[in-house]
Design an enzyme around this catalytic site. Structure first.
Site, PDB file in Angstrom:
ATOM      1  N   HIS A  30       0.819  -0.862  -0.313  1.00  0.00           N
ATOM      2  CA  HIS A  30      -0.092   0.257   0.202  1.00  0.00           C
ATOM      3  C   HIS A  30       0.451   1.503   0.350  1.00  0.00           C
ATOM      4  O   HIS A  30       2.383   1.184   0.102  1.00  0.00           O
ATOM      5  CB  HIS A  30      -1.273  -0.309   1.051  1.00  0.00           C
ATOM      6  CG  HIS A  30       0.111  -0.169   2.650  1.00  0.00           C
ATOM      7  ND1 HIS A  30       0.456   0.305   2.547  1.00  0.00           N
ATOM      8  CD2 HIS A  30      -0.652  -1.936   3.338  1.00  0.00           C
ATOM      9  CE1 HIS A  30       1.341   0.121   4.058  1.00  0.00           C
ATOM     10  NE2 HIS A  30       0.405  -1.071   4.752  1.00  0.00           N
ATOM     11  N   HIS A  33       4.067   1.333   1.872  1.00  0.00           N
ATOM     12  CA  HIS A  33       5.343   0.815   1.717  1.00  0.00           C
ATOM     13  C   HIS A  33       5.762   1.539   0.250  1.00  0.00           C
ATOM     14  O   HIS A  33       7.176   1.739   0.439  1.00  0.00           O
ATOM     15  CB  HIS A  33       5.110  -0.969   1.019  1.00  0.00           C
ATOM     16  CG  HIS A  33       4.404  -1.467   2.076  1.00  0.00           C
ATOM     17  ND1 HIS A  33       2.795  -1.834   2.058  1.00  0.00           N
ATOM     18  CD2 HIS A  33       4.662  -2.102   3.048  1.00  0.00           C
ATOM     19  CE1 HIS A  33       2.508  -3.278   3.180  1.00  0.00           C
ATOM     20  NE2 HIS A  33       4.208  -3.387   3.601  1.00  0.00           N
ATOM     21  N   GLY A 147       9.652   0.505   8.138  1.00  0.00           N
ATOM     22  CA  GLY A 147       8.358   1.873   9.159  1.00  0.00           C
ATOM     23  C   GLY A 147       8.290   1.688  10.016  1.00  0.00           C
ATOM     24  O   GLY A 147       8.670   0.551  11.029  1.00  0.00           O
ATOM     25  N   ASP A 150       5.537   0.075  12.736  1.00  0.00           N
ATOM     26  CA  ASP A 150       6.007  -0.955  14.178  1.00  0.00           C
ATOM     27  C   ASP A 150       6.655  -0.411  14.836  1.00  0.00           C
ATOM     28  O   ASP A 150       8.367  -0.566  14.345  1.00  0.00           O
ATOM     29  CB  ASP A 150       6.568  -2.232  12.713  1.00  0.00           C
ATOM     30  CG  ASP A 150       4.722  -2.426  12.272  1.00  0.00           C
ATOM     31  OD1 ASP A 150       4.008  -2.830  12.593  1.00  0.00           O
ATOM     32  OD2 ASP A 150       5.016  -2.425  10.637  1.00  0.00           O
ATOM     33  N   SER A 185      -2.070  -0.222   6.583  1.00  0.00           N
ATOM     34  CA  SER A 185      -1.640  -1.257   7.437  1.00  0.00           C
ATOM     35  C   SER A 185      -2.456  -2.591   6.091  1.00  0.00           C
ATOM     36  O   SER A 185      -3.233  -2.300   6.435  1.00  0.00           O
ATOM     37  CB  SER A 185      -1.977  -1.986   8.611  1.00  0.00           C
ATOM     38  OG  SER A 185      -1.939  -2.877   8.916  1.00  0.00           O
TER      39      SER A 185
HETATM   40  O1  PAF Z   1       7.026  -5.499   8.905  1.00  0.00           O
HETATM   41  C1  PAF Z   1       6.724  -6.326   8.472  1.00  0.00           C
HETATM   42  O2  PAF Z   1       6.295  -6.638   7.032  1.00  0.00           O
HETATM   43  C2  PAF Z   1       7.949  -8.142   8.241  1.00  0.00           C
HETATM   44  O3  PAF Z   1       7.274  -7.891  10.013  1.00  0.00           O
HETATM   45  C3  PAF Z   1       9.060  -7.347   8.126  1.00  0.00           C
HETATM   46  C4  PAF Z   1      10.048  -6.646   8.914  1.00  0.00           C
HETATM   47  C5  PAF Z   1       8.869  -7.565   6.667  1.00  0.00           C
HETATM   48  C6  PAF Z   1       9.533  -9.074   8.651  1.00  0.00           C
HETATM   49  O4  PAF Z   1       8.575 -10.662   7.839  1.00  0.00           O
END
Ligand code: PAF
Length: 279
Positions: A30, A33, A147, A150, A185
């Site tokens: 999305h 990203h 990001g 998280d 998300s």
């Molecule tokens: O944040 C995420 O999408 C996942 O935890 C990651 C960092 C790609 C690891 O699988």
């Protein structure tokens, strides 16, 4: 944009291409990203993204099987946003044998908040991230963008990179929000229309908690309890809503503006959302 599936092809594609700037993802991309990809483009000689839904970071009752897998659409988006190389390993490419060597992150940082409600989550995250970083940065040091939504994951990964002296700088990517403030998300796609309209309440609860925490004489435990009660009354099942020090995610010794973060995780229907606000 080139797409590769094996570690050998990834390393061959990176050879002689300078310093990578890397964005690891689990796909179903999305705008959040894509913002990380835009950021990465200015940080290296070649922009690399990975898409891998990592079984190791899901608990048995979680959504590993139903997690949205949209590789073709994702590849198109990455191409359109200037990514140079996509690493999309199949499970057998990244884990050709059972991954019995795992990263045990510092329990002081990793066993609270997300780690408390999702035991083993950060072991799964660190194990795959260490492996992905060792695939991408074998030839040349560079930068990886994670990001800030998280928040704890970013801190855990950054500490891992520092402790293992990995040749990679971990950079924070700004959280991307919908018009009403909901953090973007992949799991927002699980929300019904009614839940989606309600979903911003998590952000609003964190905003209210952050503002109240800075008022003179604030009683933080009482404010956290009130925020949890408000969200529950709105039909959520919160795991935590809390204010922590940005430096180590421990409960604050002083409520000083510019040093704090409000973090929350809560379930709305069957969907678990997380968010945070630095303040
Ligand atoms: O944040 C995420 O999408 C996942 O935890 C990651 C960092 C790609 C690891 O699988």
């Amino acid at each position: 944009m080139q797409t590769v599936h094996t570690i050998a092809d990834l390393r061959a594609a990176l050879s002689g291409r300078g310093h990578p700037a890397f964005v690891p993802t689990m796909g179903n991309l999305h705008e959040g990203h894509l913002g990380l990809v835009r950021q990465a483009r200015s940080l290296g000689d070649i922009t690399v993204a990975s898409i891998f839904v990592n079984r190791l970071q899901f608990l048995p009752h979680e959504d590993f099987d139903s997690y949205p897998r949209t590789l073709e659409q994702d590849a198109e988006l990455l191409r359109a946003h200037g990514c140079d190389l996509l690493f999309a390993p199949r499970e057998a490419d990244l884990y050709p044998e059972p991954q019995t060597y795992k990263v045990q992150p510092d329990p002081q940082l990793a066993d609270m908040l997300e780690g408390h409600f999702r035991p083993g989550f950060f072991t799964g995250v660190c194990t795959v991230v260490l492996k992905l970083l060792s695939c991408v940065f074998a030839g040349s040091p560079g930068v990886a963008v994670f990001g800030a939504k998280d928040y704890q994951q970013l801190m855990v990964v950054r500490a891992m990179a520092r402790q293992f002296a990995l040749p990679v700088e971990i950079v924070a990517g700004q959280t991307c929000r919908a018009g009403d403030g909901l953090a973007l998300s992949s799991r927002n796609g699980y929300l019904s229309e009614a839940e989606r309209a309600q979903a911003v309440q998590l952000y609003a609860a964190l905003r209210g908690l952050a503002d109240a925490a800075l008022a003179p004489g604030a009683d933080l435990p009482a404010l956290e309890q009130r925020a949890l009660d408000t969200l529950r009354a709105q039909g959520w099942q919160p795991d935590y809503l809390t204010v922590r020090q940005r430096s180590d995610l421990q409960p604050p010794t002083a409520l000083q503006a510019g040093t704090l973060v409000a973090l929350g995780a809560a379930r709305l229907g069957g969907t678990r959302l997380i968010d945070n606000i630095e303040f």
